[in-house]
Design a protein around this motif. Structure first.
Motif, short mmCIF file in Angstrom:
data_model
loop_
_atom_site.label_atom_id
_atom_site.label_comp_id
_atom_site.label_asym_id
_atom_site.label_seq_id
_atom_site.Cartn_x
_atom_site.Cartn_y
_atom_site.Cartn_z
N GLU A 24 0.48 -1.02 0.13
CA GLU A 24 -0.51 -0.28 0.04
C GLU A 24 1.24 1.34 0.27
O GLU A 24 1.12 1.61 0.84
N THR A 50 0.50 3.79 2.98
CA THR A 50 0.97 3.45 4.18
C THR A 50 2.72 3.08 4.25
O THR A 50 2.58 4.16 5.52
N ASP A 107 4.14 -5.34 6.12
CA ASP A 107 3.09 -5.53 6.32
C ASP A 107 2.76 -7.64 5.79
O ASP A 107 3.55 -7.84 5.40
N THR A 149 -0.86 -4.99 10.03
CA THR A 149 -1.81 -6.31 9.63
C THR A 149 -2.74 -5.26 9.90
O THR A 149 -3.10 -4.61 10.70
N HIS A 150 -4.42 -5.68 8.87
CA HIS A 150 -5.49 -5.59 9.26
C HIS A 150 -6.24 -6.21 9.81
O HIS A 150 -7.26 -6.16 10.51
N LYS A 199 -6.95 -8.71 13.18
CA LYS A 199 -6.93 -8.95 14.33
C LYS A 199 -7.53 -10.69 15.24
O LYS A 199 -8.59 -10.78 15.07
N LEU A 225 -2.25 -3.54 14.75
CA LEU A 225 -2.68 -3.44 13.46
C LEU A 225 -3.01 -1.61 13.16
O LEU A 225 -3.06 -1.44 13.55
N LYS A 226 -2.94 -1.69 11.60
CA LYS A 226 -3.62 -0.84 10.21
C LYS A 226 -4.59 0.07 11.07
O LYS A 226 -5.36 -0.55 11.70
#
Length: 260
Positions: free
Chosen positions: A10, A13, A55, A83-84, A86, A104-105
């Motif tokens: 990304e 990011t 990532d 990371t997205h 959880k 977390l992102k």
């Protein structure tokens, strides 16, 4: 440990993290970016960053697998995971792999700078004994199946000595021309570029944690003289060795004041 590598597909990011660092007291960091695992591995070999922000969801490789490869290349590297997802099993897998932090992102500036504080300061202290750990051994074992790995190992042990491409090619039983092509193909940079960058990274450790004169540091890291060292440092880092040292003096003073 002044190099940082961001591996994330990304673009936004990567840009956000770079901006956070540039606007912080860690703006002396040399920051590299990769949008894929393949590019990330190449930059890991070339630049040997002290910190990797990784990532877990990459297009060409599982992030945990890439992190493990990074640790194989440099067991001292600190890995900050983004990371997205959880998920407890991911956290556990990252801990078991030896990664340093898990976020977390989107990553907040507070979390990023807190992580850098906790990872950087202890390593700066460890580097005070750097000179005593510089290898003076002449032992050198060649892995004929991995001549470039053997060559980089030789550089890491003998960077403070005069080293030529022909000499290292001879040590790994290759012609100079073939060795040069093979090195560039595998490492992504020329032999001289790699050697110069490695010497520069070692000089940065001495600038950070010792008060040794610039001339002595140049001599102890394989540069021909202080003038060439200063010119090379300025060209690659954007600042003089003296300016770089001042940045770390200010950082350590601020850190020490905050602990009182």
């Amino acid at each position: 440990m002044s190099g940082l590598l961001i591996i994330d597909d990304e673009v936004e990011t990567r840009q956000e993290i770079r901006l956070m660092i540039e606007e912080s007291s860690y703006n002396y960091f040399s920051v590299c970016e990769a949008g894929s695992a393949e590019r990330g591995l190449m930059l890991l070999k070339q630049n040997q960053p002290g910190i990797v922000i990784l990532d877990l969801s990459l297009p060409d490789m599982d992030g945990i697998q890439l992190g493990k490869k990074a640790l194989e290349l440099n067991p001292q590297v600190s890995i900050i995971v983004l990371t997205h997802l959880k998920m407890f099993d991911l956290v556990q897998a990252c801990m078991n792999a030896g990664f340093s932090r898990y976020y977390l992102k989107p990553l907040s500036k507070v979390d990023l700078l807190s992580a850098l504080d906790k990872l950087l300061i202890p390593d700066l202290v460890k580097e005070t004994s750097y000179l005593r750990k510089v290898s003076s051994s002449n032992d050198f074992e060649v892995d004929l199946g991995n001549p470039i790995e053997s060559a980089t190992g030789y550089i890491h042990s003998h960077f403070h000595e005069p080293i030529t491409l022909n000499e290292v090619a001879d040590r790994v039983y290759l012609s100079a021309s073939h060795f040069s092509r093979l090195f560039k193909a595998e490492m992504g940079v020329t032999f001289i570029e790699y050697l110069t960058r490695y010497r520069l990274e070692q000089s940065k450790k001495l600038l950070k944690m010792t008060s040794l004169p610039i001339e002595v540091i140049a001599n102890n890291t394989g540069f021909a003289n202080a003038s060439y060292f200063a010119t090379t440092f300025k060209r690659l880092e954007g600042k003089t060795p003296k300016e770089y040292r001042s940045l770390f003096s200010n950082l350590l003073h601020t850190s020490a004041s905050g602990e009182k």
